[in-house]
Design a protein around this motif. Structure first.
Motif: not given
Ligand SMILES: [Zn+2]
Length: 663
Positions: A357, A360, A451
């Motif tokens: 992601h 992040e 993450h």
């Molecule tokens: Zn994530």
């Protein structure tokens, strides 16, 4: 290639309260009004300081008894007519009620006053002297305003007096705005000097840049921003912008609007050293920036230039950098492979991927910190390098990292819902196949997906206890306790928290990385997710070191004397050589390598982890000794064609080799 480019200028962020502001009107061939007040107002006079700025054939002045832009009285000075004039405008048609000559130089300020006695007598005062007087009874009430046509003019200190002589309205514009005025085009509040008011310049024309400015309110130095939607994610989660032309020592109030997964943002004067915003009383962050230029970001940015710096900094005999994949945007997805360069195979394997992601950024900092620690001369880093091969991918979704997109739930599929038989994204597909290729020749023991979703604490994701074997759960318990001891202190501590990730988490739960790896690679000791809070550089670094030390404590020692390793004399553990041949039809052979004689067990497992054959269960001597598999199970029947894993178990450690049986 780097397309993120936007230069956003917003009008009029006020300077210190000492600046004297005025209201500037600029119009071309269409007259432009700015209006205030109520339709019922019947002022005795409306006065303003006026100053022609430019335009030799235009006019400027005060509006009285404004019904609408087609019905009103105008009290004007004309630069072309060089006269003071009073007009009535009815149904859009001008009627000249009176005129008297006047010439004033551009840039000279005077006082103009439109007056009425309330019964049809209209007077135009210039510098407090009555210069023109007419009678007209068409309008006896209405709004008030200012007007320019074919010129630029400044207006200041507007004062309207009511019928009883008391102030009805006043605005000196020194609050830096024209609140309450309803302006046509070309009206702005400017510094009295005539120069434009100080205004911030927003810049996102750099890698990862992202912001959308929704409001600038000069009198309170308030700026509202929101993340811009970039790429195909529906989340406004990432912002990273530069704001310049500030007035140092003036508190700037910042409101971050509609930010998904919001945590306290960070600012920096050099784009290198970052400070977290002070905790706000509400959603308004008030900061007195001490310089006129500041970077602001959701959390400390980590871009491809940071990754390149990492690659440059850690290069050496312990670190191999390779291109794992090429993104859809043509960018490299890098893999760092870190181990002691002793030529030994069969070491324990670790994979840590980050930044599925893009917003992040902290996940990349953890991977970065782990790489730096692993490449260091810390004895425990040397120990881990001797017994393990650690593979790091610091930036998975490199395209969104460069673009400044959030990446979360992006179309057509979230990176972390793409771990499946035929992944959409190149980075996911090549990471999966890179891990598979690694696992085919090396032991594969740990997978971690890093993450940073802006959570309130740092925790691990693990498969639900109800869905794993008791042995797996015990190993998890062991790991999290180790991690809580190695990373339990520091600015970004791990306190042993975890969350179970299963079917109730997400409809596509079994396409999430840690599930996919858990299912596909039954040889894994643990397949986990790591969720960190946002933190400082030192926070990420200390957590990363704690993770590295936990790896070392968790993975069984195959070395006898860590001190020896500092002299680069690595001591091997038990190992399996690659089976020859593979693929095979009738038989394949391999060597078991032992540092000293030991009780060993060599078993064959299918792709689902089920044991199909015990090949060896005896004491073997130090050095190499042979083993073979004829492709049959424990009952003597031919095993089905497919991928099999040969697992060597010893008291100190396990090793795995992969082989393909053809039928
Ligand atoms: Zn994530």
């Amino acid at each position: 290639m780097y397309s993120a480019c936007a230069l956003i200028t917003v009008f009029a962020l006020a300077g210190s309260g000492l600046t004297d502001y005025c209201y500037r009107g600029a119009a071309g061939d269409a007259e432009s009004f700015t209006i205030t007040g109520q339709p019922t107002w019947a002022p005795r006079s409306v006065e303003a300081r006026v100053r022609p700025v430019g335009g030799a054939a235009g006019s400027m002045g005060i509006v009285l008894h404004y019904q609408d832009s087609a019905n009103l009285y105008l009290f004007l000075y004309g630069t072309g007519s060089t006269a003071l004039r009073i007009y009535r405008k009815t149904a859009g048609t001008y009627t000249l009620l009176g005129s008297t000559p006047l010439v004033i130089p551009m840039g000279e300020a005077h006082t103009m006053r439109a007056a009425t006695d309330g019964s049809g007598l209209l007077g135009l005062y210039w510098d407090d002297v009555l210069r023109l007087s007419v009678s007209d009874t068409t309008f006896d009430a209405g709004r008030i305003g200012l007007r320019v046509w074919n010129m630029t003019a400044d207006f200041d200190d507007v004062l309207a007096l009511g019928a009883d002589g008391s102030p009805l309205f006043a605005d000196d514009f020194d609050d830096g705005n024209a609140g309450g005025w309803s302006a046509g085009s070309g009206w702005t509040v400017v510094a009295q000097s005539g120069s434009p008011m100080p205004q911030p310049v927003f810049d996102t024309s750099f890698e990862g840049g992202n912001v959308q400015v929704t409001l600038v309110d000069p009198p309170t130095w308030t700026v509202h921003v929101t993340p811009e939607l970039k790429g195909t994610s529906p989340y406004r989660a990432w912002f990273y912008f530069r704001m310049s032309n500030l007035s140092p020592a003036q508190p700037t109030n910042m409101v971050f609007q509609d930010v998904a997964f919001f945590t306290r943002p960070y600012y920096s004067y050099d784009n290198v050293n970052w400070t977290v915003f002070p905790a706000p009383p509400g959603n308004m962050y008030s900061v007195t920036f001490t310089q006129d230029l500041v970077w602001i970001a959701h959390s400390i940015p980590y871009t491809t230039s940071h990754e390149q710096q990492l690659i440059d900094d850690v290069q050496g005999p312990h670190v191999q950098t390779s291109v794992l994949a090429t993104s859809e945007g043509g960018r490299p997805v890098h893999r760092l492979t870190i181990t002691e360069p002793d030529g030994l195979t069969g070491k324990q394997g670790v994979w840590l991927v980050a930044r599925q992601h893009a917003w992040e950024a902290s996940g990349s900092w953890v991977a970065d910190g782990l790489a730096r620690w692993l490449a260091s001369s810390d004895p425990q880093a040397i120990s881990l390098r001797a017994k393990a091969v650690v593979n790091l991918v610091a930036i998975m979704d490199v395209d969104n990292v460069v673009l400044g997109g959030s990446g979360k739930d992006q179309a057509p599929i979230d990176f972390n819902r793409d771990w499946r038989a035929t992944p959409h994204w190149n980075a996911v597909r090549e990471t999966i196949s890179g891990i598979d290729a690694f696992a085919a020749t090396e032991s594969y023991d740990l997978f971690i997906d890093a993450h940073c979703p802006g959570s309130a604490s740092t925790f691990l994701y693990v498969q639900p206890e109800s869905m794993v074997s008791p042995q797996y759960w015990l190993r998890f318990e062991e790991f999290r306790q180790i991690l809580a001891s190695t990373a339990g202190s520091g600015p970004l501590p791990y306190n042993g928290q975890y969350s179970e990730l299963g079917p109730s988490y997400h409809p596509l739960w079994n396409q999430i990385s840690l599930w996919h790896q858990y299912v596909v690679h039954s040889e894994l000791e643990l397949s986990l997710g790591l969720e960190t809070q946002t933190s400082s550089r030192s926070g990420y670094q200390s957590l990363a070191e704690g993770i590295g030390r936990a790896f070392d404590d968790f993975l069984p020692d195959e070395t006898t004397d860590v001190e020896d390793l500092a002299g680069a004399v690595a001591v091997s553990g038990a190992a399996l050589m690659s089976p020859q041949p593979t693929p095979f039809r009738t038989a394949t052979a391999l060597d078991i390598v032992l540092p000293q004689s030991a009780m060993v067990r060599l078993t064959v497992h299918d792709a689902l982890g089920r044991q199909v054959r015990t090949l060896v269960e005896e004491i073997r001597p130090a050095g190499s000794s042979p083993a073979a598999w004829d492709g049959r199970n424990d009952s003597g029947f031919p095993a089905a064609g497919g991928v099999y894993f040969l697992r060597l178990h010893t008291a100190s450690r396990d090793a795995t080799a992969k082989v393909t049986l053809l039928r």
